[in-house]
Design an enzyme around this catalytic site. Structure first.
Site, PDB file in Angstrom:
ATOM      1  N   CYS A  74       0.844  -1.207   0.000  1.00  0.00           N
ATOM      2  CA  CYS A  74       0.000   0.000   0.000  1.00  0.00           C
ATOM      3  C   CYS A  74       0.877   1.253   0.000  1.00  0.00           C
ATOM      4  O   CYS A  74       1.833   1.343   0.771  1.00  0.00           O
ATOM      5  CB  CYS A  74      -0.885  -0.040   1.237  1.00  0.00           C
ATOM      6  SG  CYS A  74      -1.655   1.517   1.633  1.00  0.00           S
ATOM      7  N   CYS A  80       1.548   5.276   7.553  1.00  0.00           N
ATOM      8  CA  CYS A  80       0.396   5.015   8.426  1.00  0.00           C
ATOM      9  C   CYS A  80       0.735   3.965   9.478  1.00  0.00           C
ATOM     10  O   CYS A  80       0.321   4.078  10.631  1.00  0.00           O
ATOM     11  CB  CYS A  80      -0.807   4.627   7.578  1.00  0.00           C
ATOM     12  SG  CYS A  80      -1.748   3.218   8.102  1.00  0.00           S
ATOM     13  N   CYS A  83      -0.509  -1.665   8.461  1.00  0.00           N
ATOM     14  CA  CYS A  83      -0.334  -2.993   7.862  1.00  0.00           C
ATOM     15  C   CYS A  83       1.106  -3.468   8.005  1.00  0.00           C
ATOM     16  O   CYS A  83       1.887  -3.408   7.052  1.00  0.00           O
ATOM     17  CB  CYS A  83      -0.726  -2.946   6.393  1.00  0.00           C
ATOM     18  SG  CYS A  83      -2.481  -2.685   6.186  1.00  0.00           S
ATOM     19  N   CYS A 164      -7.088   3.236   1.535  1.00  0.00           N
ATOM     20  CA  CYS A 164      -6.662   2.333   2.598  1.00  0.00           C
ATOM     21  C   CYS A 164      -7.062   0.950   2.138  1.00  0.00           C
ATOM     22  O   CYS A 164      -8.233   0.709   1.824  1.00  0.00           O
ATOM     23  CB  CYS A 164      -7.340   2.652   3.915  1.00  0.00           C
ATOM     24  SG  CYS A 164      -7.134   1.313   5.116  1.00  0.00           S
ATOM     25  N   TYR A 317     -18.808  -9.250  29.026  1.00  0.00           N
ATOM     26  CA  TYR A 317     -18.279  -8.330  28.017  1.00  0.00           C
ATOM     27  C   TYR A 317     -19.037  -8.563  26.706  1.00  0.00           C
ATOM     28  O   TYR A 317     -18.442  -8.774  25.649  1.00  0.00           O
ATOM     29  CB  TYR A 317     -16.779  -8.534  27.780  1.00  0.00           C
ATOM     30  CG  TYR A 317     -15.934  -8.492  29.018  1.00  0.00           C
ATOM     31  CD1 TYR A 317     -15.350  -7.305  29.433  1.00  0.00           C
ATOM     32  CD2 TYR A 317     -15.709  -9.647  29.768  1.00  0.00           C
ATOM     33  CE1 TYR A 317     -14.565  -7.261  30.571  1.00  0.00           C
ATOM     34  CE2 TYR A 317     -14.922  -9.613  30.914  1.00  0.00           C
ATOM     35  CZ  TYR A 317     -14.356  -8.418  31.301  1.00  0.00           C
ATOM     36  OH  TYR A 317     -13.580  -8.388  32.421  1.00  0.00           O
ATOM     37  N   GLU A 338     -22.334  -5.998  30.233  1.00  0.00           N
ATOM     38  CA  GLU A 338     -21.533  -5.084  29.418  1.00  0.00           C
ATOM     39  C   GLU A 338     -21.553  -3.704  30.070  1.00  0.00           C
ATOM     40  O   GLU A 338     -22.556  -3.307  30.664  1.00  0.00           O
ATOM     41  CB  GLU A 338     -22.157  -5.061  27.997  1.00  0.00           C
ATOM     42  CG  GLU A 338     -21.887  -3.866  27.156  1.00  0.00           C
ATOM     43  CD  GLU A 338     -20.425  -3.721  26.750  1.00  0.00           C
ATOM     44  OE1 GLU A 338     -19.779  -4.706  26.385  1.00  0.00           O
ATOM     45  OE2 GLU A 338     -19.948  -2.576  26.826  1.00  0.00           O
ATOM     46  N   CYS A 413      -8.296 -10.645  22.228  1.00  0.00           N
ATOM     47  CA  CYS A 413      -7.595  -9.959  21.139  1.00  0.00           C
ATOM     48  C   CYS A 413      -6.157  -9.633  21.553  1.00  0.00           C
ATOM     49  O   CYS A 413      -5.492  -8.847  20.888  1.00  0.00           O
ATOM     50  CB  CYS A 413      -8.343  -8.706  20.710  1.00  0.00           C
ATOM     51  SG  CYS A 413      -8.709  -7.621  22.083  1.00  0.00           S
TER      52      CYS A 413
HETATM   53  N1  SAH Z   1     -18.477  -9.796  22.900  1.00  0.00           N
HETATM   54  C1  SAH Z   1     -18.716  -8.613  22.142  1.00  0.00           C
HETATM   55  C2  SAH Z   1     -17.836  -7.428  22.554  1.00  0.00           C
HETATM   56  C3  SAH Z   1     -16.400  -7.705  22.832  1.00  0.00           C
HETATM   57  S1  SAH Z   1     -15.359  -6.287  22.985  1.00  0.00           S
HETATM   58  C4  SAH Z   1     -18.568  -8.876  20.652  1.00  0.00           C
HETATM   59  O1  SAH Z   1     -17.964  -9.846  20.229  1.00  0.00           O
HETATM   60  O2  SAH Z   1     -19.065  -8.076  19.859  1.00  0.00           O
HETATM   61  C5  SAH Z   1     -15.239  -6.045  24.676  1.00  0.00           C
HETATM   62  C6  SAH Z   1     -16.469  -5.423  25.301  1.00  0.00           C
HETATM   63  O3  SAH Z   1     -16.207  -5.276  26.694  1.00  0.00           O
HETATM   64  C7  SAH Z   1     -16.805  -4.029  24.787  1.00  0.00           C
HETATM   65  O4  SAH Z   1     -18.148  -4.013  24.387  1.00  0.00           O
HETATM   66  C8  SAH Z   1     -16.569  -3.113  25.999  1.00  0.00           C
HETATM   67  O5  SAH Z   1     -17.468  -2.033  26.046  1.00  0.00           O
HETATM   68  C9  SAH Z   1     -16.803  -4.072  27.150  1.00  0.00           C
HETATM   69  N2  SAH Z   1     -16.119  -3.738  28.421  1.00  0.00           N
HETATM   70  C10 SAH Z   1     -14.944  -3.103  28.601  1.00  0.00           C
HETATM   71  N3  SAH Z   1     -14.631  -3.046  29.895  1.00  0.00           N
HETATM   72  C11 SAH Z   1     -15.630  -3.663  30.574  1.00  0.00           C
HETATM   73  C12 SAH Z   1     -15.867  -3.936  31.949  1.00  0.00           C
HETATM   74  N4  SAH Z   1     -15.017  -3.556  32.884  1.00  0.00           N
HETATM   75  N5  SAH Z   1     -16.990  -4.601  32.281  1.00  0.00           N
HETATM   76  C13 SAH Z   1     -17.872  -5.001  31.328  1.00  0.00           C
HETATM   77  N6  SAH Z   1     -17.694  -4.781  30.006  1.00  0.00           N
HETATM   78  C14 SAH Z   1     -16.594  -4.112  29.625  1.00  0.00           C
END
Ligand code: SAH
Length: 458
Positions: A74, A80, A83, A164, A317, A338, A413
């Site tokens: 790219c 940037c 990548c 991009c 989460y 969440e 992640c």
């Molecule tokens: N499982 C979902 C989101 C995963 S990302 C999916 O796959 O789409 C991680 C998520 O954790 C985000 O939505 C973020 O807002 C939330 N998060 C971050 N810190 C947190 C906490 N202390 N308690 C609860 N949720 C939290």
């Protein structure tokens, strides 16, 4: 001793996840941009520190067999910095990502864990459905104009996002249109040095399956001037735009979004389809940036969970509820937790729209929620955790141990915090023997992982 300006001939031994080739000279790691594992190179040392040095490529003597065609690189990638793997073939990128996860496991004391080959959709371009572009100005031939692009690595210098390779091509057109609109209507870009100006970021999202686009203007104020003209011109030119909003952020901060969104035109969210279910996504909510690869991830999670009918699932989460809703049956007892209120609203609506009859979503911190659920001895057969990069707190792990589900699926992640948490889970009786990486972020230095933790002895 390595010294500045010295020239060396060496072989690059590794490519790190910031995109630097790594050579070893006199036992010191030397980081060299624009090189990849297997290159034989001549380099000049440009910086020495106690434990490492930095070199610059002066001659590529023998290119590595890992290298791909330079024409595929790219044009803005060097500036940037996103990548990091694009100079090597995708096959080698996947091998390096697997090695990276293996290394993370070893480093944390989880070296017994087998790291599978990285799962991939094979799609390495235009897979992202989200972009948050900073807005600034530049002066060309004495004339100031708006630029909208990306920050160069470790700086706040903006590189225009004319192209991009990872984003939908239409995003570049919307970027150009918005920059031009700001110039025509004299809408000032925000300046972080002074706190003056209005437009901070242009935030775009697209539902890959529906084509719906969300345009969110992050502003240092409460109103976007000429909003009616902006919405009219934008929707005439880009009919797939279904929602135009402002987000107010008047703080002097690196955090992109403030807490208030206002709809200027259209819906308050867009929709996308994932694993056969339809989801509503609002600007503040998390949604996987690579939808097709997220399906691979969620299907893997579903297989690992192997939910039996009427088993209770806890989704910690949960964001907008996508994993729980995707892996559960319509009548599965499902509890989602969440921290972002808008995401919980989306999750409730998503559960309703997808005919989930037994789902409940609560807004709160995962550690607090896990404690409450442990205190009331909630019965959960299975748990999914999908935390941000920093991973789980020791409390979440402890309370999950007290909840005593038969299995926990961990989606991560960040391989380093996953490895750390695998070791901590062992202390409360949960073990895993395999981690499955999934390439959600092709060409970048990131890789997603999923694993099953259970009480079986291994
Ligand atoms: N499982 C979902 C989101 C995963 S990302 C999916 O796959 O789409 C991680 C998520 O954790 C985000 O939505 C973020 O807002 C939330 N998060 C971050 N810190 C947190 C906490 N202390 N308690 C609860 N949720 C939290």
């Amino acid at each position: 001793m390595l010294q500045k300006n010295q020239i060396y001939t060496t072989t690059i031994k590794d490519l790190n996840n910031l995109g630097f080739g790594v050579a070893k000279i006199d036992g010191i790691s030397v980081f060299v941009a624009d090189t990849v594992t297997g290159d034989v190179v001549e380099i000049k040392i440009i910086k020495t520190a106690k434990t490492y040095a930095v070199g610059t490529l002066t001659k590529l003597i023998t290119p590595s067999p890992m290298r791909c065609d330079e024409t595929e690189v790219c044009p803005v990638s060097r500036r940037c910095g996103g990548c990091v793997y694009q100079r090597i073939t995708y096959e080698h990128e996947l091998a390096l990502k697997r090695q990276y996860v293996q290394f993370a496991m070893k480093k944390a004391g989880a070296g017994h864990v087998t790291v599978n080959d990285v799962l991939t959709t094979g799609k390495t371009a235009h897979y992202r459905n989200k972009a948050q572009y900073p807005v600034g100005t530049e002066t060309v031939n004495g004339k100031m104009r708006t630029i909208i692009g990306f920050y160069a690595p470790k700086t706040h210098k903006i590189i225009p996002a004319e192209t991009c390779a990872l984003q939908p091509p239409v995003f570049s057109d919307i970027v150009r249109f918005t920059a031009d609109f700001c110039d025509r209507y004299r809408i000032p870009a925000y300046r972080e040095e002074t706190g003056e100006g209005l437009l901070r970021h242009l935030y775009l999202r697209m539902g890959e399956m529906t084509g719906e686009i969300l345009v969110c203007l992050v502003i240092n104020g409460t109103a976007f001037p000429h909003a009616d003209d902006f919405c009219r011109e934008m929707t005439e030119r880009f009919p797939d735009v279904k929602s135009i909003q402002t987000n107010e952020n008047t703080q002097n901060t690196n955090v992109i979004l403030g807490s208030t969104c206002r709809v200027l035109w259209g819906e308050d969210s867009i929709r996308d389809v994932l694993c056969g279910r339809t989801y509503r996504i609002s600007p503040q909510s998390f949604y996987q940036v690579n939808r097709t690869a997220a399906e691979l991830l969620y299907n893997t999670a579903r297989n690992l969970l192997a939910l039996a009918p009427s088993e209770t699932l806890l989704d910690l989460y949960c964001g907008i509820g996508t994993i729980g809703i995707s892996v559960a049956e319509h009548d599965t007892p499902l509890i989602g937790i969440e921290i972002i209120p808008e995401a919980i609203e989306n999750a409730r609506e998503n559960a309703r729209e997808n005919g989930m009859t037994n789902a409940q979503f609560f807004c709160g911190d995962a550690s607090d929620a896990a404690k409450i659920l442990a205190d009331i001895s909630l019965h959960a057969d299975a748990v999914i955790v999908d935390p941000p990069r920093k991973g789980l707190t020791p409390e979440v792990i402890r309370y999950l141990g007290e909840l005593n589900p038969s299995r926990i699926v961990y989606i991560s992640c960040d391989a380093d915090t996953l490895a750390r948490d695998i070791v901590r889970f062992a202390e409360v009786g949960y073990h895993t023997d395999t981690v499955q990486p999934v390439d959600l972020f092709s060409r970048t230095g990131h890789v997603e992982n999923v694993c099953l933790l259970s009480k079986s002895i291994i």
